[in-house]
Design a protein around this motif. Sequence first.
Motif, PDB file in Angstrom:
ATOM      1  N   GLY A 176       0.828  -1.200   0.000  1.00  0.00           N
ATOM      2  CA  GLY A 176       0.000   0.000   0.000  1.00  0.00           C
ATOM      3  C   GLY A 176       0.860   1.247   0.000  1.00  0.00           C
ATOM      4  O   GLY A 176       2.029   1.217   0.381  1.00  0.00           O
ATOM      5  N   LEU A 177       0.277   2.334  -0.469  1.00  0.00           N
ATOM      6  CA  LEU A 177       0.981   3.615  -0.512  1.00  0.00           C
ATOM      7  C   LEU A 177       0.052   4.665   0.076  1.00  0.00           C
ATOM      8  O   LEU A 177      -1.054   4.878  -0.419  1.00  0.00           O
ATOM      9  CB  LEU A 177       1.349   3.961  -1.961  1.00  0.00           C
ATOM     10  N   GLN A 178       0.495   5.301   1.141  1.00  0.00           N
ATOM     11  CA  GLN A 178      -0.372   6.220   1.873  1.00  0.00           C
ATOM     12  C   GLN A 178      -0.523   7.580   1.194  1.00  0.00           C
ATOM     13  O   GLN A 178      -1.585   8.191   1.236  1.00  0.00           O
ATOM     14  CB  GLN A 178       0.153   6.425   3.307  1.00  0.00           C
ATOM     15  N   LEU A 179       0.562   8.035   0.554  1.00  0.00           N
ATOM     16  CA  LEU A 179       0.565   9.418   0.086  1.00  0.00           C
ATOM     17  C   LEU A 179       1.384   9.575  -1.191  1.00  0.00           C
ATOM     18  O   LEU A 179       2.475   9.013  -1.315  1.00  0.00           O
ATOM     19  CB  LEU A 179       1.158  10.319   1.175  1.00  0.00           C
ATOM     20  N   TYR A 180       0.840  10.314  -2.135  1.00  0.00           N
ATOM     21  CA  TYR A 180       1.566  10.675  -3.356  1.00  0.00           C
ATOM     22  C   TYR A 180       1.623  12.193  -3.447  1.00  0.00           C
ATOM     23  O   TYR A 180       0.594  12.872  -3.283  1.00  0.00           O
ATOM     24  CB  TYR A 180       0.858  10.115  -4.595  1.00  0.00           C
ATOM     25  N   ILE A 181       2.814  12.726  -3.688  1.00  0.00           N
ATOM     26  CA  ILE A 181       2.992  14.173  -3.784  1.00  0.00           C
ATOM     27  C   ILE A 181       3.596  14.519  -5.135  1.00  0.00           C
ATOM     28  O   ILE A 181       4.640  13.989  -5.522  1.00  0.00           O
ATOM     29  CB  ILE A 181       3.865  14.708  -2.630  1.00  0.00           C
ATOM     30  N   ASP A 182       2.931  15.404  -5.849  1.00  0.00           N
ATOM     31  CA  ASP A 182       3.374  15.790  -7.187  1.00  0.00           C
ATOM     32  C   ASP A 182       2.898  17.201  -7.485  1.00  0.00           C
ATOM     33  O   ASP A 182       2.129  17.790  -6.718  1.00  0.00           O
ATOM     34  CB  ASP A 182       2.819  14.804  -8.223  1.00  0.00           C
TER      35      ASP A 182
END
Length: 221
Positions: free
Chosen positions: A77-83
Motif C-alpha cells: 500500500g501507498l499512503q501518500l503521493y505528492i506531485d
Amino acid sequence: MNKYVNKLKKYACIEAINYIYPGITVGIGTGSTIKLFIEELKQVKHLIKGAVSSSKESTKQLIKNKIKVMDLNDISGLQLYIDSADEINKNKQMIKGGGGALTGEKIISSFSDSFICIVDENKIVKDLGKFFPVPVEVIPMSINYVCSQIKKLSGIPKIRKSFITDYGNLIIDVFNLNLENPLYIENKINSISGVVSVGLFIKRKADILLVGTKQGVKTYF
C-alpha cells in the motif's frame, strides 16, 4: 522571476511536509517543484520507510539525498503521493506530463490513498488546456494511428521531438482539445489502441491542493 516563482513553490513544499508522519511510504512525482520538495523531504527522511519514484529523474535525486527508493511492486500500500502539475483548476483536475513522466505519475497516484498536488499560484487556471497541450504517451508503432484518432477529436497532435519516455515510448502533445468535459476526453483518448497514458488527471484528481501565493499557502480540500 524564477527566484520569485521558486519562493512560491517552496512555500507549498514546506506545507506538504506537514502531511508526512512516522512510518509512511511516500510516492514522489517529477518536475521542478518536486526537486524542491525532495530537498525538504530529506530533512525528515528518518521518519519515512521510503519513497516510490515516478521517474528516473526523481530516482536520481532521491538517491542523491540518501532517501530510500522502493519499488511499487514490493509494497502492499501507498499512503501518500505528492506531485505538481502543468496546470490545475480549483476542482483539483489537472494536466500533467510536460516533463514526460505522466505514465509513472498516473500509476503511482492511482495506487496511493491520497494525492497532494503542490503548485505555485501561476499554475491555477479556470479552464484546462488553454495554456498547455495535453501530453499522450504512445507506443512507437502506433504513432500515426493515434494522431489520426486524435484529429477526430478536433485535437492538433504534435510529436515531441527528440524525446523518449522512461518506458521507451513517444509523446504526442495535443493542442486545441475541447476540455469542457475533460473526463470524457480522458476516457476517449485512453481507449485509443496504442495509447499508454494521457496527461489528463481527471478520474484521479488531487485530494488536496496546496498553492504557494504571495500571502502564503492556500489549501483546497
